[in-house]
Write a protein that holds these residues in place. Structure first.
Motif, PDB file in Angstrom:
ATOM      1  N   VAL A   1       0.727  -1.140   0.007  1.00 40.66           N
ATOM      2  CA  VAL A   1      -0.040  -0.011  -0.091  1.00 40.66           C
ATOM      3  C   VAL A   1       0.999   1.092  -0.127  1.00 40.66           C
ATOM      4  CG1 VAL A   1      -1.985  -1.063   1.106  1.00 40.66           C
ATOM      5  CG2 VAL A   1      -0.220  -0.068   2.449  1.00 40.66           C
ATOM      6  N   ASN A   2       0.278   2.435  -0.526  1.00 43.74           N
ATOM      7  CA  ASN A   2       0.955   3.707  -0.375  1.00 43.74           C
ATOM      8  C   ASN A   2       2.297   3.782  -1.325  1.00 43.74           C
ATOM      9  OD1 ASN A   2       0.650   5.976   1.270  1.00 43.74           O
ATOM     10  ND2 ASN A   2       2.829   5.966   1.313  1.00 43.74           N
ATOM     11  N   THR A   3       2.905   2.880  -1.692  1.00 43.21           N
ATOM     12  CA  THR A   3       3.980   3.056  -2.359  1.00 43.21           C
ATOM     13  C   THR A   3       4.257   1.784  -3.197  1.00 43.21           C
ATOM     14  OG1 THR A   3       5.087   4.098  -0.840  1.00 43.21           O
ATOM     15  CG2 THR A   3       6.174   3.674  -2.608  1.00 43.21           C
ATOM     16  N   ASP A   4       4.378   1.737  -4.573  1.00 45.59           N
ATOM     17  CA  ASP A   4       4.695   0.558  -5.222  1.00 45.59           C
ATOM     18  C   ASP A   4       6.211   0.309  -5.280  1.00 45.59           C
ATOM     19  OD1 ASP A   4       4.201  -1.792  -6.566  1.00 45.59           O
ATOM     20  OD2 ASP A   4       3.547  -0.739  -8.706  1.00 45.59           O
ATOM     21  N   VAL A   5       6.488  -1.023  -5.633  1.00 44.05           N
ATOM     22  CA  VAL A   5       7.998  -1.582  -5.557  1.00 44.05           C
ATOM     23  C   VAL A   5       7.735  -2.826  -6.838  1.00 44.05           C
ATOM     24  CG1 VAL A   5       9.753  -2.733  -4.706  1.00 44.05           C
ATOM     25  CG2 VAL A   5       8.811  -0.929  -3.484  1.00 44.05           C
ATOM     26  N   GLU A   6       8.693  -2.647  -7.489  1.00 41.48           N
ATOM     27  CA  GLU A   6       8.738  -3.805  -8.461  1.00 41.48           C
ATOM     28  C   GLU A   6       9.403  -5.080  -7.858  1.00 41.48           C
ATOM     29  OE1 GLU A   6       7.298  -4.624 -11.226  1.00 41.48           O
ATOM     30  OE2 GLU A   6       6.224  -2.703 -11.325  1.00 41.48           O
ATOM     31  N   HIS A   7       8.508  -6.103  -7.729  1.00 43.93           N
ATOM     32  CA  HIS A   7       9.292  -7.110  -7.268  1.00 43.93           C
ATOM     33  C   HIS A   7       8.192  -8.465  -7.562  1.00 43.93           C
ATOM     34  CE1 HIS A   7      10.541 -10.274  -4.088  1.00 43.93           C
ATOM     35  NE2 HIS A   7      11.478  -9.617  -4.278  1.00 43.93           N
TER      36      HIS A   7
ATOM     37  N   MET B   1       1.954  -9.033  -5.077  1.00 40.50           N
ATOM     38  CA  MET B   1       0.597  -9.559  -6.032  1.00 40.50           C
ATOM     39  C   MET B   1      -0.049  -8.341  -6.021  1.00 40.50           C
ATOM     40  SD  MET B   1      -1.928 -12.235  -4.632  1.00 40.50           S
ATOM     41  CE  MET B   1      -2.433 -11.746  -2.891  1.00 40.50           C
ATOM     42  N   SER B   2      -0.003  -7.249  -5.306  1.00 39.96           N
ATOM     43  CA  SER B   2      -0.963  -6.297  -5.873  1.00 39.96           C
ATOM     44  C   SER B   2      -0.284  -4.835  -5.251  1.00 39.96           C
ATOM     45  CB  SER B   2      -2.124  -6.306  -5.701  1.00 39.96           C
ATOM     46  OG  SER B   2      -3.202  -4.998  -6.010  1.00 39.96           O
ATOM     47  N   TYR B   3      -0.461  -3.704  -5.856  1.00 39.27           N
ATOM     48  CA  TYR B   3      -0.185  -2.384  -5.187  1.00 39.27           C
ATOM     49  C   TYR B   3      -1.437  -1.669  -5.178  1.00 39.27           C
ATOM     50  CZ  TYR B   3       0.677   2.355  -4.937  1.00 39.27           C
ATOM     51  OH  TYR B   3       0.561   3.899  -4.611  1.00 39.27           O
ATOM     52  N   ILE B   4      -1.852  -1.204  -3.970  1.00 42.18           N
ATOM     53  CA  ILE B   4      -3.154  -0.420  -3.919  1.00 42.18           C
ATOM     54  C   ILE B   4      -2.567   1.032  -3.336  1.00 42.18           C
ATOM     55  CG2 ILE B   4      -5.131  -0.031  -2.710  1.00 42.18           C
ATOM     56  CD1 ILE B   4      -5.502  -3.214  -2.372  1.00 42.18           C
ATOM     57  N   GLY B   5      -2.783   2.125  -4.136  1.00 44.51           N
ATOM     58  CA  GLY B   5      -2.558   3.401  -3.720  1.00 44.51           C
ATOM     59  C   GLY B   5      -2.595   4.386  -4.728  1.00 44.51           C
ATOM     60  N   GLN B   6      -2.061   5.627  -4.507  1.00 46.01           N
ATOM     61  CA  GLN B   6      -2.423   6.726  -5.386  1.00 46.01           C
ATOM     62  C   GLN B   6      -1.432   6.603  -6.537  1.00 46.01           C
ATOM     63  OE1 GLN B   6      -1.063   6.397  -2.623  1.00 46.01           O
ATOM     64  NE2 GLN B   6       0.259   8.405  -1.910  1.00 46.01           N
ATOM     65  N   ASP B   7      -1.679   7.404  -7.394  1.00 43.75           N
ATOM     66  CA  ASP B   7      -0.692   7.758  -8.603  1.00 43.75           C
ATOM     67  C   ASP B   7      -0.022   9.040  -8.309  1.00 43.75           C
ATOM     68  OD1 ASP B   7       0.647   8.426 -10.574  1.00 43.75           O
ATOM     69  OD2 ASP B   7      -0.722   7.750 -12.345  1.00 43.75           O
ATOM     70  N   SER B   8       1.197   8.883  -7.722  1.00 42.88           N
ATOM     71  CA  SER B   8       1.627  10.317  -7.188  1.00 42.88           C
ATOM     72  C   SER B   8       1.847  11.123  -8.251  1.00 42.88           C
ATOM     73  CB  SER B   8       3.017   9.875  -6.450  1.00 42.88           C
ATOM     74  OG  SER B   8       2.711   9.026  -5.491  1.00 42.88           O
ATOM     75  N   TYR B   9       2.568  10.890  -9.422  1.00 41.17           N
ATOM     76  CA  TYR B   9       2.572  11.567 -10.556  1.00 41.17           C
ATOM     77  C   TYR B   9       1.472  12.496 -10.896  1.00 41.17           C
ATOM     78  CZ  TYR B   9       4.007  13.438 -15.103  1.00 41.17           C
ATOM     79  OH  TYR B   9       4.407  13.993 -16.366  1.00 41.17           O
ATOM     80  N   GLN B  10       0.469  11.718 -10.961  1.00 36.70           N
ATOM     81  CA  GLN B  10      -0.877  12.519 -11.483  1.00 36.70           C
ATOM     82  C   GLN B  10      -1.499  13.364 -10.484  1.00 36.70           C
ATOM     83  OE1 GLN B  10      -1.647  11.951 -14.567  1.00 36.70           O
ATOM     84  NE2 GLN B  10      -3.363  13.091 -14.416  1.00 36.70           N
ATOM     85  N   SER B  11      -1.202  13.067  -9.075  1.00 37.29           N
ATOM     86  CA  SER B  11      -1.753  13.790  -8.229  1.00 37.29           C
ATOM     87  C   SER B  11      -0.843  15.157  -8.319  1.00 37.29           C
ATOM     88  CB  SER B  11      -1.572  13.222  -6.865  1.00 37.29           C
ATOM     89  OG  SER B  11      -0.044  13.163  -6.463  1.00 37.29           O
ATOM     90  N   GLY B  12       0.265  15.164  -8.673  1.00 39.52           N
ATOM     91  CA  GLY B  12       1.150  16.326  -8.832  1.00 39.52           C
ATOM     92  C   GLY B  12       0.473  17.009 -10.138  1.00 39.52           C
ATOM     93  N   VAL B  13       0.128  16.517 -11.108  1.00 32.05           N
ATOM     94  CA  VAL B  13      -0.510  16.961 -12.320  1.00 32.05           C
ATOM     95  C   VAL B  13      -1.692  17.796 -11.784  1.00 32.05           C
ATOM     96  CG1 VAL B  13      -1.810  16.783 -14.532  1.00 32.05           C
ATOM     97  CG2 VAL B  13       0.392  15.457 -13.747  1.00 32.05           C
ATOM     98  N   LEU B  14      -2.578  16.848 -10.948  1.00 30.84           N
ATOM     99  CA  LEU B  14      -3.560  17.344 -10.619  1.00 30.84           C
ATOM    100  C   LEU B  14      -3.478  18.804  -9.681  1.00 30.84           C
ATOM    101  CD1 LEU B  14      -6.933  17.290 -10.546  1.00 30.84           C
ATOM    102  CD2 LEU B  14      -6.785  15.661  -8.614  1.00 30.84           C
ATOM    103  N   ALA B  15      -2.660  18.871  -9.073  1.00 31.82           N
ATOM    104  CA  ALA B  15      -2.286  19.826  -8.097  1.00 31.82           C
ATOM    105  C   ALA B  15      -2.021  21.180  -9.003  1.00 31.82           C
ATOM    106  CB  ALA B  15      -1.036  19.501  -6.960  1.00 31.82           C
TER     107      ALA B  15
END
Lengths: 356, 356
Positions: free
Chosen positions: A154-160, A164-178
């Motif tokens: 949750v909260n941050t994704d990591v490639e590994h 099984m799953s990442y649940i969280g925000q899209d940080s880049y896009q939240s910057g765009v929205l800001a």
DNA sequence: TTTTCTTGTGTGTGCGCACACACAATTTAA
DNA sequence: TTAAATTGTGTGTGCGCACACACAAGAAAA
């Protein structure tokens, strides 16, 4: 209205016993090819759907989900996902899903590591955690792979591969929205003060992504009119320092028109500059913390982008339940909505945080 | 980890049989006062929680929910709640919850009445519908009271003792929110063109509430600078008419700075005025219809307020399931969030509409 | 050829609860 | 006083499925 099809019906139609049908369904082997074929055929024909209620009842196995989260009440943001998980657990407890909670110190990689060990030792059936410390998190994921514990981040994704799953925000896009929201507040030109109120050790990736998103949006909107001034503040718990820092910045750069606080600590800024009397300085922050909401209602904060932190936790548990109990698949990445929260629509989101 | 407490445990501890415990739990009578007391005491002591899985399995009763909705594909907005209901039904079908759908003509009170009769005749266990026609809806509710069918309203609330719950938006507040967003787009002064693209027969209350909300917000923000010009258009399916109407309005009132379309038909406006080339005229509309989203991405529509129409339907079915199967209470009014949707955060909401 | 192993299939029990039924002990009606 | 109705309690069955076990028949090993 037509009665549901049961394995008994299947058995009868196929001329075999329920045990055989069961073996086909669960692929337990010990079924001749022709009989298996016949059974599958009948299942198809009758449009058989196993009764999940009966199935879970008979299955009768408890699922323990390991939860590795920052200490409760150490930071108001991190309370949200944990509370979401607990709410989810309540709603699925009848399926025999339980949580094994293990807390760690938000600012101590060592403690994270220690807590992780302690949790794994309890042999949970799955694991949920935010990979706040990258190196230690990768080690943990390796360990999970060894003992075959599927993991949700949750909260941050990591490639590994073990994720099984990442649940969280899209940080880049939240910057765009800001960027979008702040540019609306800026009549065509001006400087955005980007404030990272965080320790260096945590969340670096996150904040960078938000910055990139913001810069990209503003550049694409009007390359020359908008500028960004970034300021990192590790000592965010010291109001005097924050206050004087901001004063000097505003003095130095008179064209600062808005402030973008890149995480949930916008309230710390507002608290620090209470005295600072000047024309209204629009502030955008993240997340529905009580303090943030308070200042939103007072008009001291103009926008909050809700990253649905508590829903992240909720979904993590829900999805694991669906996975274990109902054999449902899970998407590798689940980005949650970025809700734009202003004083006029805040109430609904607050209510939702509590409820579901 | 400690095994769950079952009625068997209770029976043993209380020195009675499971049948007696069962009678106490379901208040079936036939239990002496002292035994009942004892059993309740033991249940309390052992913190007994009935296993809902086993309970539903044994209960083994199908619940039919009657759904009275406008004809599918007659209006894109009205498809949303119905699709939400169907999705919800899918997710709770294992509890034996089914839908009985009955469609009616969106613009015909007579057809509504007829369809309502047809639906009630099928003796559903509960009823869900939007009270689009007030008089006919009240009659239907009276009828429901007679045959004791609990009812949930969506989209519009109506005061009636038989209404168990209302699930929908807060129209007034959505007007307020529109005011906030439009005032941001207006640099301090200007006229808002308020467009009601609807037939008189439907939704009058709704649209009035939105108008009041808008006016109230603008007046409180700055009484003198902001004005509202309202225009009702029943002939909204005629692009030429819309186009010429708007042209003349813009000519007549040169201070029109933004347009507030009070329902989901903002796309009709955009389609009509495609040709109209002039300075960008910010438009605010409602709901995530494909057409609206398209124009949002193109920059022709600036804001959409998402009333979560599909989630309304979803929740209605979910809540009824919780009520019948899990004996949960339901709040009388459930207002859904008013999501502010712009091009930069639309994707998540669209995804959510599909998913859950 | 006899013994052991493998494969294929059926039967039975239990998950926790809901509900019908049996039956004794009363209580009420006749 | 006896018959009938009522009250209190226990037992048994079934909901649909998962899984352990029994057991026959044939294949492989001795």
């Amino acid at each position: 209205m037509n009665k549901r099809v049961t394995i008994k019906d299947i058995a009868q139609q196929a001329g075999v016993s329920v045990g055989t049908v069961d073996r086909v369904i669960h692929e337990r082997g010990r079924v001749s090819a022709e009989v298996k074929e016949k059974v599958l055929q009948v299942m198809q024909a009758l449009d058989f759907e196993p009764n999940l209620i009966a199935s879970t009842l008979a299955f009768n196995r408890a699922i323990q989900i390991g939860v590795l989260m920052p200490q409760l009440h150490s930071d108001p943001y991190w309370d949200l996902p944990l509370l979401g998980m607990r709410r989810a657990q309540q709603s699925v407890r009848h399926y025999g899903v339980g949580l094994v909670e293990q807390m760690f110190d938000l600012f101590s990689p060592q403690d994270f590591k220690r807590s992780a060990r302690a949790l794994i030792d309890q042999k949970p059936d799955a694991l949920v955690f935010p990979p706040i410390f990258l190196k230690e998190s990768l080690e943990l994921l390796d360990h999970c792979a060894e003992v075959e514990v599927p993991t949700i981040l949750v909260n941050t994704d990591v490639e590994h591969p073990q994720v099984m799953s990442y649940i969280g925000q899209d940080s880049y896009q939240s910057g765009v929205l800001a960027g979008k929201l702040l540019s609306m507040a800026m009549n065509g030109a001006g400087k955005v003060l980007l404030l990272n109120l965080d320790k260096e050790t945590t969340n670096a990736k996150h904040l960078m992504d938000k910055e990139h998103g913001l810069r990209h949006f503003l550049a694409q909107k009007d390359e020359n009119s908008f500028t960004v001034l970034r300021q990192d503040v590790e000592d965010f718990d010291n109001p005097e320092r924050l206050d004087s820092l901001l004063k000097s910045l505003l003095q130095q750069y008179v064209d600062i028109q808005t402030v973008f606080v890149t995480n949930s600590r916008a309230y710390k800024l507002v608290e620090a500059i209470q005295g600072l009397s000047q024309a209204h300085l629009p502030i955008l922050g993240f997340d529905l913390l009580p303090n943030n909401l308070h200042f939103l209602q007072m008009g001291k904060i103009d926008f909050l982008i809700n990253q649905n932190a508590s829903y992240q936790g909720y979904l993590a548990i829900k999805n694991l339940t669906d996975y274990f109990i109902f054999k449902k698949q899970m998407p590798r990445v689940q980005h949650l909505p970025l809700d734009i929260v202003v004083a006029e629509n805040a109430a609904y989101y607050v209510q939702r945080e509590q409820g579901n």
